[in-house]
Write an enzyme that holds these catalytic residues in place. Structure first.
Site, short mmCIF file in Angstrom:
data_model
loop_
_atom_site.label_atom_id
_atom_site.label_comp_id
_atom_site.label_asym_id
_atom_site.label_seq_id
_atom_site.Cartn_x
_atom_site.Cartn_y
_atom_site.Cartn_z
N TYR A 34 18.53 51.61 -81.39
CA TYR A 34 19.82 52.13 -80.91
C TYR A 34 20.33 53.30 -81.76
O TYR A 34 21.52 53.60 -81.74
CB TYR A 34 20.87 51.02 -80.91
CG TYR A 34 20.80 50.11 -79.70
CD1 TYR A 34 20.79 50.63 -78.40
CD2 TYR A 34 20.78 48.73 -79.84
CE1 TYR A 34 20.74 49.79 -77.29
CE2 TYR A 34 20.74 47.89 -78.73
CZ TYR A 34 20.72 48.43 -77.47
OH TYR A 34 20.68 47.61 -76.37
N GLU A 89 11.65 54.77 -75.58
CA GLU A 89 11.89 53.32 -75.67
C GLU A 89 10.63 52.51 -75.39
O GLU A 89 10.37 51.50 -76.05
CB GLU A 89 13.02 52.92 -74.72
CG GLU A 89 14.36 53.47 -75.15
CD GLU A 89 15.51 53.13 -74.21
OE1 GLU A 89 16.66 53.40 -74.59
OE2 GLU A 89 15.26 52.59 -73.10
N ASN A 135 25.90 41.69 -71.54
CA ASN A 135 25.75 42.07 -70.13
C ASN A 135 24.33 41.87 -69.60
O ASN A 135 23.95 42.43 -68.59
CB ASN A 135 26.24 43.50 -69.91
CG ASN A 135 25.50 44.51 -70.74
OD1 ASN A 135 24.46 44.23 -71.32
ND2 ASN A 135 26.05 45.72 -70.82
N HIS A 171 19.31 45.69 -70.52
CA HIS A 171 19.36 47.09 -70.97
C HIS A 171 18.34 47.84 -70.14
O HIS A 171 17.28 47.29 -69.79
CB HIS A 171 18.98 47.20 -72.45
CG HIS A 171 18.61 48.60 -72.86
ND1 HIS A 171 19.53 49.51 -73.28
CD2 HIS A 171 17.40 49.24 -72.86
CE1 HIS A 171 18.92 50.67 -73.55
NE2 HIS A 171 17.63 50.52 -73.31
N LYS A 212 18.33 40.72 -72.34
CA LYS A 212 19.00 40.53 -73.63
C LYS A 212 19.16 39.05 -74.01
O LYS A 212 18.99 38.17 -73.16
CB LYS A 212 20.36 41.22 -73.59
CG LYS A 212 20.28 42.74 -73.48
CD LYS A 212 21.68 43.33 -73.47
CE LYS A 212 21.66 44.84 -73.44
NZ LYS A 212 23.03 45.39 -73.43
#
Length: 192
Positions: free
Chosen positions: A52, A129, A115, A118, A12
């Site tokens: 998403y 995905e 974080n 993913h 990310k």
């Protein structure tokens, strides 16, 4: 019987910004993952919303999409036996505070939002995905050229902004010089 799977992993924006791609990829490799495909891209918010979509009813959906599109990301197809489960275990809990020692999120995650990684949560979602980022019809949309173009565009705007700031500074300096000149001449006039 082996259960070789593929899963999608995203490094990310917070991790890319801190130049952690190499260290995170090394963690995957040292845990038996093969990186079959990878590319560094930057997606638009509308693309993050499509990616998403499964979370669109959740209160964090908008922030999640804003964040994923806020900077470059690295998308990868990982492969190994039980890849989905293995990736989830290596990533750690969503909140880095709750993640176990030795996990990516414990080591590099900043917050529950930032974080660092993913990973697909099921084999079915992994296929969806992976297709989102690597299916042939998306190849021209998500490729290095697209990322380089956006990078050049951002650089152009930063340079333009810097030039405008420098112009503004020059104008201020000229005005200050004129004021000083006027002040000097007024002092000479008073002296006479």
């Amino acid at each position: 019987m082996s259960n070789i799977e593929q899963t999608l992993s995203i490094i990310k924006p917070d991790a890319v910004e801190r130049n952690l791609e190499g260290e995170i990829k090394e963690m995957f490799k040292s845990n038996g993952f093969q990186i079959l495909k990878e590319k560094k891209i930057q997606i638009e918010k509308s693309e993050a919303e499509k990616f998403y979509k499964v979370h669109e009813t959740k209160p964090f959906y908008n922030d999640l999409c804003e964040y994923l599109s806020s900077g470059p990301i690295v998308v990868m197809v990982l492969q190994k036996e039980n890849a989905v489960k293995g990736n989830r275990e290596l990533m750690g809990a969503t909140n880095p505070k709750d993640a176990e020692e030795g996990t990516i999120r414990k080591k590099y995650g900043i917050s529950i939002d930032k974080n660092s990684v993913h990973g697909s949560d099921s084999v079915d979602n992994a296929k969806i995905e992976i297709d989102f980022f690597f299916k042939p019809e998306y190849k021209n949309r998500f490729d290095q050229i697209s990322y380089e173009y956006r990078k050049k565009r951002r650089t152009h705007f930063k340079e333009k902004e810097a030039a405008q700031k420098a112009n503004s500074e020059r104008k201020k300096a000229i005005i200050e010089e004129i004021k000083n000149h006027i002040d000097k001449n007024q002092n000479i006039l008073f002296w006479w």
